[in-house]
Structure formats: C-alpha cells, structure tokens
Design an enzyme around this catalytic site. Structure first.
Site, mmCIF file in Angstrom:
data_model
loop_
_atom_site.group_PDB
_atom_site.id
_atom_site.type_symbol
_atom_site.label_atom_id
_atom_site.label_comp_id
_atom_site.label_asym_id
_atom_site.label_seq_id
_atom_site.Cartn_x
_atom_site.Cartn_y
_atom_site.Cartn_z
ATOM 1 N N THR A 176 16.593 -14.752 29.390
ATOM 2 C CA THR A 176 15.272 -14.773 28.752
ATOM 3 C C THR A 176 15.034 -16.221 28.384
ATOM 4 O OG1 THR A 176 15.260 -12.527 27.846
ATOM 5 C CG2 THR A 176 14.125 -14.146 26.542
ATOM 6 N N VAL A 205 10.463 -1.654 29.437
ATOM 7 C CA VAL A 205 10.022 -2.792 28.632
ATOM 8 C C VAL A 205 11.140 -3.136 27.648
ATOM 9 C CG1 VAL A 205 8.319 -3.586 26.934
ATOM 10 C CG2 VAL A 205 7.594 -2.126 28.840
ATOM 11 N N GLY A 206 11.461 -4.418 27.531
ATOM 12 C CA GLY A 206 12.535 -4.846 26.630
ATOM 13 C C GLY A 206 12.026 -5.231 25.252
ATOM 14 N N ASP A 207 12.844 -5.980 24.541
ATOM 15 C CA ASP A 207 12.518 -6.382 23.169
ATOM 16 C C ASP A 207 11.549 -7.555 23.085
ATOM 17 O OD1 ASP A 207 14.614 -7.928 24.369
ATOM 18 O OD2 ASP A 207 14.929 -8.897 22.446
ATOM 19 N N THR A 227 17.681 -13.033 22.599
ATOM 20 C CA THR A 227 18.100 -12.750 23.973
ATOM 21 C C THR A 227 19.337 -11.857 23.977
ATOM 22 O OG1 THR A 227 18.895 -13.697 26.047
ATOM 23 C CG2 THR A 227 19.310 -14.996 24.077
ATOM 24 N N GLY A 228 19.353 -10.940 24.938
ATOM 25 C CA GLY A 228 20.432 -9.957 25.044
ATOM 26 C C GLY A 228 19.794 -8.636 25.418
ATOM 27 N N MET A 229 20.589 -7.599 25.595
ATOM 28 C CA MET A 229 20.006 -6.339 26.068
ATOM 29 C C MET A 229 19.011 -5.786 25.051
ATOM 30 S SD MET A 229 21.846 -3.196 27.798
ATOM 31 C CE MET A 229 20.909 -1.823 28.432
ATOM 32 N N GLY A 230 17.746 -5.764 25.479
ATOM 33 C CA GLY A 230 16.631 -5.525 24.576
ATOM 34 C C GLY A 230 16.680 -4.235 23.791
HETATM 35 N N1 ASP Z 1 16.066 -9.395 26.065
HETATM 36 C C1 ASP Z 1 15.773 -9.290 27.463
HETATM 37 C C2 ASP Z 1 15.369 -7.889 27.776
HETATM 38 O O1 ASP Z 1 16.010 -6.974 27.328
HETATM 39 C C3 ASP Z 1 16.917 -9.685 28.344
HETATM 40 C C4 ASP Z 1 17.744 -10.847 27.894
HETATM 41 O O2 ASP Z 1 17.405 -11.549 26.973
HETATM 42 O O3 ASP Z 1 18.793 -11.088 28.473
HETATM 43 O O4 ASP Z 1 14.445 -7.703 28.522
#
Ligand code: ASP
Length: 315
Positions: A176, A205-207, A227-230
């Site tokens: 991200t 849709v993510g975070d 950033t990371g799994m939303g």
């Molecule tokens: N946060 C982003 C999402 O989940 C992905 C990421 O930041 O790695 O879409």
C-alpha cells in the site's frame, strides 16, 4: 521557522532482502525519496498538509515499485481494483473510492469525492464515472499492470492449484502507499492508496478507503495511514483507535501506535503504519521484517529505509 513534518510508507509487504537486486533496491529508495520531495515542496512553502499528502501519494502511485496506481496487484479475476482515501484534519472532511478500475491516480479521485460530492465513499463503476465527470485522467487497466505483478498473479494461481514450489513472499501478496503530514499552520492530513491483495476476491474492499480503519486525521490529535491485511484493521478500527487513545487517554504518539501494532500482532497480522501527532512528532512502527518508509523532519532532513537497519538520511 518551518515546523512542518511529513512521513510516507510504501507498504509493509516488503521484498525479502535476498530478492532485491541492487537496481530494484535503489529504485524503491529513490521512489520514496522523490515522493517525500513532492510532499515537502508543498510544506516548505507554507502549503497545506492535505495538499502535501496528495502530492506524495500521487508520486508513489506513479512509481512501479509500489502496490498502488501503476504497479498495483491483480485480483483473482486478473483485474485491478483500486482503493484510496484522503482526510483533512482541519474539519475531518474525508473522501474515498473503492474498487475503482480506470482512474490513473485514485488519491486524486478521493480528494474530489471529499471536495466536490456530498459522499465520503464512492465505489466501483460509480467511482469511475464520478472521476470521469470531474475531468480526472482515466486509463485502461493495462496501465496499472507491470511484468512483476503478472508474475505474482501467476504464482498465486499456482498456489491455489497446489503447484507452488517456493513460498510466496509478503511483497508478492500485498502493499500500500500512504502519507501523513503536519503543516506550518498546525494542520494534519492523511492519504492512503492501494491495489489491495494479489488474488483478492473481485469486489473485496480493504481498510485503505475505510475512514478510521486504514486512514484517519484530526487536527490536534493525529494523522494515520496503515498497511497490512486490511480485514484486521477494519475489525480493530485501527487508525481511529490510535486517535482515541491519544485524545481520550492522553497517550503519547509512541504509546498509542505501539499499542495498535501490539493488538494487530496478537491477531497474527503483519502490520505497519505511519503517524504524526498534533505537535508534528512522527512514528513509523511495524512488526514486519521491513516497511518501505520515509520522513522529512522540520529541519528539512529527508530519511528513507526499508529494513530495521537501513533507515538513513538521503541527499
Ligand atoms: N491494507 C491493504 C489492503 O488490505 C493491503 C496492504 O497494505 O498491504 O487492501
């Protein structure tokens, strides 16, 4: 005297050291430096935080090393669906788009949603149509695709079929970009943009575009981009949680952001974020091996880094 400060990230899904070539390592660091310069060009002239975060994120969206705009990951259907948000801490106005398919710079569309619509979040065909109406630059899907992202998609497909020989790295899966800024007038702003996850379900849709999850800003409190799994950040309401800790509990920026990362670590989530508080202090915490990140402090000193030991001043 300038009191402004700026921080950016290019995702916590960084490339394992061994997979970088000297060229790709330099390209990523240069991309971070150039985005910081784009944002700082606004702040050093007394410009607004909201303009600085937009400028920095546009630069990162245009750079192929990062998962946003040109260089975004492909979803399971082999398409790009882009999410972005911006928030102005002055009045907590915010704008976001989700699952957009044809907007060259998603963060610009998020800004237009904030300023030229009565919505906070527009999605899919509606987001694309609005951006077109607003005269923003529109592109074919192929504009976003890079050979590296095609390779990542093929490997994700192999994994689905149980044929993968070497485990996929975090960098292949996600990433991200984001920026937070504090301007000379004391205003805070945040912006985030992403392609989401490689092989994500179409329509996921993510975070990033969820205000209070991946993006948040309130003057006198904090500006945050995650950033990371939303899914983890949405469930935790991470960026608003940090603001609430600072606002209601009087926690320091360092304590509040560390607590948010600790919560996500407990969930098993590889996570990172950037934040600036109401006094312009910067925090760049992450629990992953690396996070593409950089900052400019009030003295104009630009620093970038990817791992724990390579965060350094650049010319
Ligand atoms: N946060 C982003 C999402 O989940 C992905 C990421 O930041 O790695 O879409």
């Amino acid at each position: 005297m300038i009191v402004a400060s700026l921080a950016i990230h290019g995702g916590a899904g960084t490339i394992p050291r061994a997979n970088f070539t000297p060229e790709s390592y330099k390209a990523a660091r240069d991309g971070l430096r150039d985005a910081l310069r784009a944002g700082w060009a606004v702040l050093s002239k007394g410009g607004l935080a909201v303009d600085a975060v937009e400028a920095a994120v546009v630069a990162l969206e245009n750079h192929p090393s990062f998962n946003a705009g040109h260089g975004a990951v492909l979803n399971a259907a082999g398409d790009h669906e882009l999410d972005a948000a911006i928030m102005d801490g002055r009045d907590r106005r915010a704008g976001a788009i989700a699952s957009a398919r044809a907007i060259r710079n998603p963060v610009r569309a998020a800004r237009r949603v904030m300023e030229a619509s009565d919505c906070v979040l527009l999605s899919a065909a509606g987001a694309d149509a609005f951006a077109r109406e607003q005269g923003l630059e529109m592109v074919e899907q192929a504009y976003f695709t890079t050979p590296l992202r095609q390779q990542h998609w093929l490997r994700a497909q192999e994994e689905q079929a149980g044929l993968l020989k070497r485990e996929r790295s975090e960098a292949e899966k996600h990433g991200t970009v984001g920026a937070v800024a504090f301007d000379d007038h004391g205003n805070l702003a945040a912006a985030t943009s992403t392609g989401g996850y490689t092989y994500k379900r179409a329509g996921r849709v993510g975070d990033t575009p969820i205000i209070g999850a991946g993006t948040y800003a309130a003057n006198g409190v904090v500006a945050v981009s995650c950033t990371g799994m939303g899914e983890f950040f949405i469930r935790r309401g991470t960026s608003h949680d940090i603001a609430a800790r600072i606002r209601y509990r009087g926690e320091s920026l360092e304590a509040a952001t560390a607590a948010a990362i600790a919560d996500l670590t407990e969930d098993g989530c590889g996570a990172g974020l950037i934040a600036i508080d109401g006094a312009g202090r910067i925090a760049l915490p992450h629990n992953t091996e690396g996070m593409y990140r950089g900052s400019v402090t009030a003295d104009g000193v630009v620093s970038v880094g990817i791992y724990a030991d390579d965060f350094a001043v650049v010319d």
